[in-house]
Structure formats: C-alpha cells, structure tokens
Scaffold this active site. Structure first.
Site, PDB file in Angstrom:
ATOM      1  N   ARG A  95       6.762  15.876   3.668  1.00  0.00           N
ATOM      2  CA  ARG A  95       5.976  14.832   3.403  1.00  0.00           C
ATOM      3  C   ARG A  95       4.830  14.583   4.358  1.00  0.00           C
ATOM      4  O   ARG A  95       3.584  14.573   4.036  1.00  0.00           O
ATOM      5  CB  ARG A  95       6.799  13.728   3.698  1.00  0.00           C
ATOM      6  CG  ARG A  95       6.295  12.111   3.202  1.00  0.00           C
ATOM      7  CD  ARG A  95       5.286  11.496   4.093  1.00  0.00           C
ATOM      8  NE  ARG A  95       5.817  11.353   5.595  1.00  0.00           N
ATOM      9  CZ  ARG A  95       5.058  10.989   6.613  1.00  0.00           C
ATOM     10  NH1 ARG A  95       3.718  10.785   6.282  1.00  0.00           N
ATOM     11  NH2 ARG A  95       5.624  10.871   7.910  1.00  0.00           N
ATOM     12  N   ASP A  96       5.007  14.556   5.722  1.00  0.00           N
ATOM     13  CA  ASP A  96       3.688  14.286   6.549  1.00  0.00           C
ATOM     14  C   ASP A  96       3.111  15.700   6.536  1.00  0.00           C
ATOM     15  O   ASP A  96       1.434  15.464   6.849  1.00  0.00           O
ATOM     16  CB  ASP A  96       4.521  14.193   8.143  1.00  0.00           C
ATOM     17  CG  ASP A  96       3.176  13.463   8.979  1.00  0.00           C
ATOM     18  OD1 ASP A  96       2.063  13.811   8.950  1.00  0.00           O
ATOM     19  OD2 ASP A  96       3.632  12.808   9.908  1.00  0.00           O
ATOM     20  N   HIS A 103       7.929  10.470  17.195  1.00  0.00           N
ATOM     21  CA  HIS A 103       7.211  11.090  16.032  1.00  0.00           C
ATOM     22  C   HIS A 103       5.882  11.410  16.682  1.00  0.00           C
ATOM     23  O   HIS A 103       5.059  10.404  16.823  1.00  0.00           O
ATOM     24  CB  HIS A 103       7.054  10.011  14.943  1.00  0.00           C
ATOM     25  CG  HIS A 103       6.384  10.597  13.900  1.00  0.00           C
ATOM     26  ND1 HIS A 103       6.876  10.938  12.418  1.00  0.00           N
ATOM     27  CD2 HIS A 103       5.040  10.807  13.819  1.00  0.00           C
ATOM     28  CE1 HIS A 103       5.681  11.438  11.805  1.00  0.00           C
ATOM     29  NE2 HIS A 103       4.792  11.353  12.440  1.00  0.00           N
ATOM     30  N   HIS A 117       2.573  13.603  17.052  1.00  0.00           N
ATOM     31  CA  HIS A 117       1.532  14.636  16.557  1.00  0.00           C
ATOM     32  C   HIS A 117       1.037  15.509  17.766  1.00  0.00           C
ATOM     33  O   HIS A 117       1.026  14.642  18.784  1.00  0.00           O
ATOM     34  CB  HIS A 117       0.459  13.935  15.784  1.00  0.00           C
ATOM     35  CG  HIS A 117       0.885  13.510  14.346  1.00  0.00           C
ATOM     36  ND1 HIS A 117       0.501  14.238  13.145  1.00  0.00           N
ATOM     37  CD2 HIS A 117       1.580  12.222  13.873  1.00  0.00           C
ATOM     38  CE1 HIS A 117       1.169  13.891  12.302  1.00  0.00           C
ATOM     39  NE2 HIS A 117       1.924  12.582  12.595  1.00  0.00           N
ATOM     40  N   CYS A 157      -2.467  12.831   9.082  1.00  0.00           N
ATOM     41  CA  CYS A 157      -2.521  11.490   8.321  1.00  0.00           C
ATOM     42  C   CYS A 157      -4.049  11.226   7.617  1.00  0.00           C
ATOM     43  O   CYS A 157      -5.031  11.557   8.362  1.00  0.00           O
ATOM     44  CB  CYS A 157      -2.286  10.424   9.031  1.00  0.00           C
ATOM     45  SG  CYS A 157      -2.296   8.746   8.084  1.00  0.00           S
ATOM     46  N   ASN A 162       2.094  17.454  13.150  1.00  0.00           N
ATOM     47  CA  ASN A 162       3.413  16.989  13.908  1.00  0.00           C
ATOM     48  C   ASN A 162       3.658  18.040  14.983  1.00  0.00           C
ATOM     49  O   ASN A 162       3.447  19.457  14.606  1.00  0.00           O
ATOM     50  CB  ASN A 162       4.495  16.578  13.285  1.00  0.00           C
ATOM     51  CG  ASN A 162       4.467  15.374  12.490  1.00  0.00           C
ATOM     52  OD1 ASN A 162       3.674  15.525  11.240  1.00  0.00           O
ATOM     53  ND2 ASN A 162       4.778  14.340  12.921  1.00  0.00           N
TER      54      ASN A 162
HETATM   55  P1  HMG Z   1      -3.861  -1.362  -2.621  1.00  0.00           P
HETATM   56  O1  HMG Z   1      -5.124  -0.753  -3.366  1.00  0.00           O
HETATM   57  O2  HMG Z   1      -4.099  -2.472  -1.476  1.00  0.00           O
HETATM   58  O3  HMG Z   1      -2.513  -1.875  -3.509  1.00  0.00           O
HETATM   59  O4  HMG Z   1      -3.197  -0.163  -1.426  1.00  0.00           O
HETATM   60  P2  HMG Z   1      -2.383  -2.707  -4.609  1.00  0.00           P
HETATM   61  O5  HMG Z   1      -0.974  -3.451  -4.216  1.00  0.00           O
HETATM   62  O6  HMG Z   1      -3.554  -3.553  -4.910  1.00  0.00           O
HETATM   63  O7  HMG Z   1      -2.030  -1.607  -5.787  1.00  0.00           O
HETATM   64  C1  HMG Z   1      -3.607  -0.894  -6.237  1.00  0.00           C
HETATM   65  C2  HMG Z   1      -2.760   0.060  -7.165  1.00  0.00           C
HETATM   66  O8  HMG Z   1      -1.966   0.981  -6.331  1.00  0.00           O
HETATM   67  C3  HMG Z   1      -2.298  -0.249  -8.292  1.00  0.00           C
HETATM   68  O9  HMG Z   1      -2.395   0.504  -9.352  1.00  0.00           O
HETATM   69  C4  HMG Z   1      -0.692  -0.107  -7.929  1.00  0.00           C
HETATM   70  O10 HMG Z   1       0.075   0.076  -9.157  1.00  0.00           O
HETATM   71  C5  HMG Z   1      -0.899   1.039  -7.313  1.00  0.00           C
HETATM   72  P3  HMG Z   1      -3.564   0.447 -10.430  1.00  0.00           P
HETATM   73  O11 HMG Z   1      -3.106  -0.934 -11.140  1.00  0.00           O
HETATM   74  O12 HMG Z   1      -4.965   0.159  -9.616  1.00  0.00           O
HETATM   75  O13 HMG Z   1      -3.483   1.551 -11.196  1.00  0.00           O
HETATM   76  N1  HMG Z   1       0.219   1.197  -6.221  1.00  0.00           N
HETATM   77  C6  HMG Z   1       1.182   2.031  -6.298  1.00  0.00           C
HETATM   78  N2  HMG Z   1       1.367   3.111  -6.876  1.00  0.00           N
HETATM   79  C7  HMG Z   1       2.676   3.872  -6.616  1.00  0.00           C
HETATM   80  N3  HMG Z   1       3.481   3.652  -5.546  1.00  0.00           N
HETATM   81  C8  HMG Z   1       3.067   2.437  -4.956  1.00  0.00           C
HETATM   82  C9  HMG Z   1       2.019   1.613  -4.982  1.00  0.00           C
HETATM   83  N4  HMG Z   1       1.664   0.493  -4.665  1.00  0.00           N
HETATM   84  C10 HMG Z   1       0.606   0.215  -5.229  1.00  0.00           C
HETATM   85  N5  HMG Z   1       4.214   2.263  -3.930  1.00  0.00           N
HETATM   86  C11 HMG Z   1      -1.275   0.700  -0.860  1.00  0.00           C
HETATM   87  C12 HMG Z   1      -1.868  -0.587  -0.792  1.00  0.00           C
HETATM   88  C13 HMG Z   1      -0.239   0.387   0.430  1.00  0.00           C
HETATM   89  C14 HMG Z   1      -0.560   1.118  -2.084  1.00  0.00           C
HETATM   90  C15 HMG Z   1      -2.090   1.979  -0.226  1.00  0.00           C
HETATM   91  O14 HMG Z   1      -2.802   1.675   0.646  1.00  0.00           O
HETATM   92  C16 HMG Z   1      -1.576   3.177  -0.048  1.00  0.00           C
HETATM   93  O15 HMG Z   1      -0.724   3.915  -1.017  1.00  0.00           O
HETATM   94  N6  HMG Z   1      -1.237   3.776   1.292  1.00  0.00           N
HETATM   95  C17 HMG Z   1      -0.547   4.733   1.792  1.00  0.00           C
HETATM   96  C18 HMG Z   1      -1.231   5.623   2.508  1.00  0.00           C
HETATM   97  C19 HMG Z   1      -0.219   6.670   3.320  1.00  0.00           C
HETATM   98  O16 HMG Z   1       0.258   7.171   2.469  1.00  0.00           O
HETATM   99  N7  HMG Z   1      -0.565   7.134   4.475  1.00  0.00           N
HETATM  100  C20 HMG Z   1       0.102   8.246   4.994  1.00  0.00           C
HETATM  101  C21 HMG Z   1       1.484   7.832   5.250  1.00  0.00           C
HETATM  102  S1  HMG Z   1       1.851   6.934   6.743  1.00  0.00           S
HETATM  103  C22 HMG Z   1       1.625   8.455   7.995  1.00  0.00           C
HETATM  104  O17 HMG Z   1       1.564   9.371   7.694  1.00  0.00           O
HETATM  105  C23 HMG Z   1       2.209   7.838   9.335  1.00  0.00           C
HETATM  106  C24 HMG Z   1       3.637   8.314   9.722  1.00  0.00           C
HETATM  107  O18 HMG Z   1       3.639   9.612   9.649  1.00  0.00           O
HETATM  108  C25 HMG Z   1       3.698   7.977  11.368  1.00  0.00           C
HETATM  109  C26 HMG Z   1       2.650   8.350  12.109  1.00  0.00           C
HETATM  110  O19 HMG Z   1       2.285   9.500  12.434  1.00  0.00           O
HETATM  111  O20 HMG Z   1       1.846   7.547  12.645  1.00  0.00           O
HETATM  112  C27 HMG Z   1       4.624   7.584   8.964  1.00  0.00           C
HETATM  113 MG    MG Z   2       3.004  11.297  11.053  1.00  0.00          MG
END
Ligand code: HMG
Ligand code: MG
Length: 312
Positions: A14-15, A210, A212, A243, A252
């Site tokens: 995933r990450d 966690h 990095h 990310c 990581n």
């Molecule tokens: P948004 O644009 O504000 O969302 O994004 P929305 O609710 O307005 O929806 C917009 C569109 O997204 C719609 O589709 C929804 O259906 C779709 P459209 O009508 O335009 O076709 N949508 C989804 N589709 C699939 N699955 C869903 C979903 N939710 C909405 N769950 C949102 C807000 C949170 C969705 C967006 O910002 C997003 O997906 N962000 C994810 C970012 C991400 O994945 N970052 C990496 C992971 S975090 C990380 O790596 C950190 C970690 O490792 C720890 C660390 O190291 O810090 C965990």
């Molecule tokens: Mg991470």
C-alpha cells in the site's frame, strides 16, 4: 522493558506502491503479498480504498484484495478515508473482506487539507461512521496520525497537536493508534515525546510507529520506541514508500533492515530474512531498480559473490 517479540506490519503493497509513478499490475501486487506471507508476515497492508482520481495507483484495490490467496493467521488491512471506501471493500464477498481498516488523519491541519481535502475536525466526523460500521462487521480499526513529527506544509508539529488527534481518535472508538513520521524528520527524543502522548490514551499494545526513513532516522527511532516497550511497527519491504501528498518524502524504513536489527538484538519477529530479501528483490525487479534497503543490497551482493565463486 525492551520486548522480546515484535510485530511488523508490512505496508509495502500500500504505502510503497501508492507512490510509484509507473503502473504496477494487480498481479504483481498480489505476488508481493504472497511473497510477504511466505516470508512469515502476519500483518499486511494490502491496498487503499481512496478516490482513484487522487491516487490512481490504488484503483485496482478490489481486484488486489480479491486476488490474494489467504493464509490462516495473516491479517489483511486496507486504508479508507470515509464510509464510501469501507462500503466498497465490504461489497466484496465476506471471505474477501479485509480484517482491518485504517483511517488516516493528521496532526497538522495543512496536511489534512492536502491529503484528504478536509480539516482535522471534518476528517474525524468522516471516520466515526467508518469505525461504527467496521465494528458492526466485527472488524478492527487502526488510526494513523500523519505528520506527527513534522509537516511538509506547516513545519514543526507539537506533541499537543499529536495528542489532540489521538484523543479524538480514541473518542470515536479507533482501536489502535499509529504515530506516523510522514516525512522522516523525527529524532529519538521527539519520537518518544509523541509516543508518550499516544500512551496516555492507548495501551502499549495498541500503539505503533510508522517511520519514513527520509533522513535516515528510522532505526534509531524504532530503538527509542522499543525502550518504551512498543512492539508494533509498520515497515515496508525493500524500503518502498512515500506519500503522493508529501513530496520528497521517501520510503518507509525497510522491513529487512528492521528485521536484521531486531534479530541481532535477540528479538523475535517470526520473519525469515532470506525470504524477505527474495520478496524485496522480486518487487524491485518489477519496478526496474535495486532495493533501497541496506540489508537487501548487502545480502544480494553476498549471494552474487558466492554464485561467482561457485562458477569459477
Ligand atoms: P474529495 O474530492 O474531497 O471527495 O476527496 P468527495 O467526497 O468530494 O468525492 C469526490 C469524488 O471522489 C467522487 O467521485 C467520489 O465518489 C470519490 P466523482 O463523483 O467525482 O466521480 N470518492 C471515492 N472514490 C473511491 N473511494 C473512496 C472515495 N471517496 C470519495 N473512498 C478524498 C476526498 C478523501 C476522497 C480524497 O482526498 C482521497 O481519496 N484522498 C486519499 C489520499 C491518499 O490516499 N493519500 C495517501 C494515503 S495516506 C498516507 O500515505 C500516510 C500514511 O502512510 C501514514 C504516514 O506516513 O503519514 C497512512
Ligand atoms: Mg506512510
């Protein structure tokens, strides 16, 4: 005080793969999960159910989750920022459900906006029904607190800011708290200060680190956590990771590097280092580069030297 057994959650599929510019085929992602479980991994973060517009690399989430040949005793986790993601995962047949969901918040307001397009407060409002629905389905929820040691947009992040989010996560029923150094700027005492705040709200068995490894501090930070009794860490095979919303943040800490350190200290992990190196080599070949991990590079060089001696 230092634990004699540590659980590593491999977040590489995933990450790691969320951050690759190139498209990685679902079959290669599934093969990576299989290689990890063959090496003894008992907790694997396999994909995320996020918007495919935001993170296209994870758009094959259902295919990956459904394609894994599950091993008894292995827990499979997926990330979701909202109910929509949970519902998509639970639309799969029951045998294909994840064992855990991970909701991901941030200790910094700026990172919350960039990563999930909402404030910390709104993010918690979105996580609450995820927690309720996951619990209703009998599944565990882990929470990730991103940018707990520093933020690419805000800069310094205080332990108070960390504790604020930890407290909110606890209030909505999140079962486990992961303290994440998204950009790898934490150093041991700062990490201990952040972990201390998490331990005010969660038992030591439900707090993890966690890290990095952007600034090369991750092993030292893990040692600092071990000294506090922590025994769960996220790591990533071959040092994959980053990310998309924290530019410049590298992978990581590599699973192999952590396992080498822990085994050297006499701490059990249940993981087979040679098989981990095989897994790291295989996914790195798919990605067209060498593993980032020190240990994989060292072991692969040693193997190559031994093979040369054998043919000469
Ligand atoms: P948004 O644009 O504000 O969302 O994004 P929305 O609710 O307005 O929806 C917009 C569109 O997204 C719609 O589709 C929804 O259906 C779709 P459209 O009508 O335009 O076709 N949508 C989804 N589709 C699939 N699955 C869903 C979903 N939710 C909405 N769950 C949102 C807000 C949170 C969705 C967006 O910002 C997003 O997906 N962000 C994810 C970012 C991400 O994945 N970052 C990496 C992971 S975090 C990380 O790596 C950190 C970690 O490792 C720890 C660390 O190291 O810090 C965990
Ligand atoms: Mg991470």
């Amino acid at each position: 005080m230092i634990p004699d057994h540590v659980t590593l959650v491999d977040v590489g599929p995933r990450d790691g793969l969320q951050n690759e510019a190139q498209v990685v085929a679902a079959a290669d992602k599934i093969a990576l999960v299989h290689a990890l479980q063959a090496a003894g991994c008992r907790e694997i973060e396999v994909t995320s159910f996020v918007s495919p517009k935001w993170v296209p690399q994870m758009a094959d989430n259902a295919q990956v989750l459904a394609g894994i040949q599950r091993r008894p005793g292995v827990r499979y986790a997926v990330l979701t920022p909202n109910l929509q993601g949970l519902q998509a995962a639970l639309a799969l047949p029951r045998a294909r459900w994840p064992d855990e969901f991970v909701v991901f918040g941030a200790a910094s307001e700026a990172f919350s906006q960039r990563n999930i397009n909402c404030s910390i407060e709104v993010s918690l409002q979105r996580f609450a029904p995820v927690v309720a629905a996951a619990h209703e389905a009998g599944l565990k929820v882990r929470g990730a607190v991103s940018c707990a040691l520093g933020c690419p947009y805000q800069g310094a992040v205080t332990p108070d800011e960390v504790e604020h989010v930890v407290r909110l996560m606890k209030q909505i029923g999140v079962d486990h708290c992961g303290i994440a150094d998204t950009i790898g700027v934490g150093t041991p005492r700062a990490v201990q200060a952040a972990i201390e705040r998490a331990l005010k709200h969660y038992p030591v068995g439900e707090v993890s680190g966690h890290f990095h490894d952007t600034y090369g501090q991750a092993l030292a930070n893990i040692l600092a956590c071990l000294q506090m009794g922590l025994h769960t860490f996220d790591t990533s095979i071959a040092g994959l990771g980053g990310c998309p919303y924290a530019k410049g943040a590298t992978g990581n800490v590599a699973t192999e590097d952590v396992v080498f350190m822990l085994h050297g200290m006499g701490i059990a992990t249940g993981l087979d280092l040679d098989l981990l190196v095989d897994a790291a080599a295989a996914i790195s070949t798919v990605l067209g580069r060498a593993p980032v991990s020190h240990v994989s590079r060292a072991v692969l060089a040693k193997r190559a030297a031994a093979a040369q001696v054998a043919v000469s």
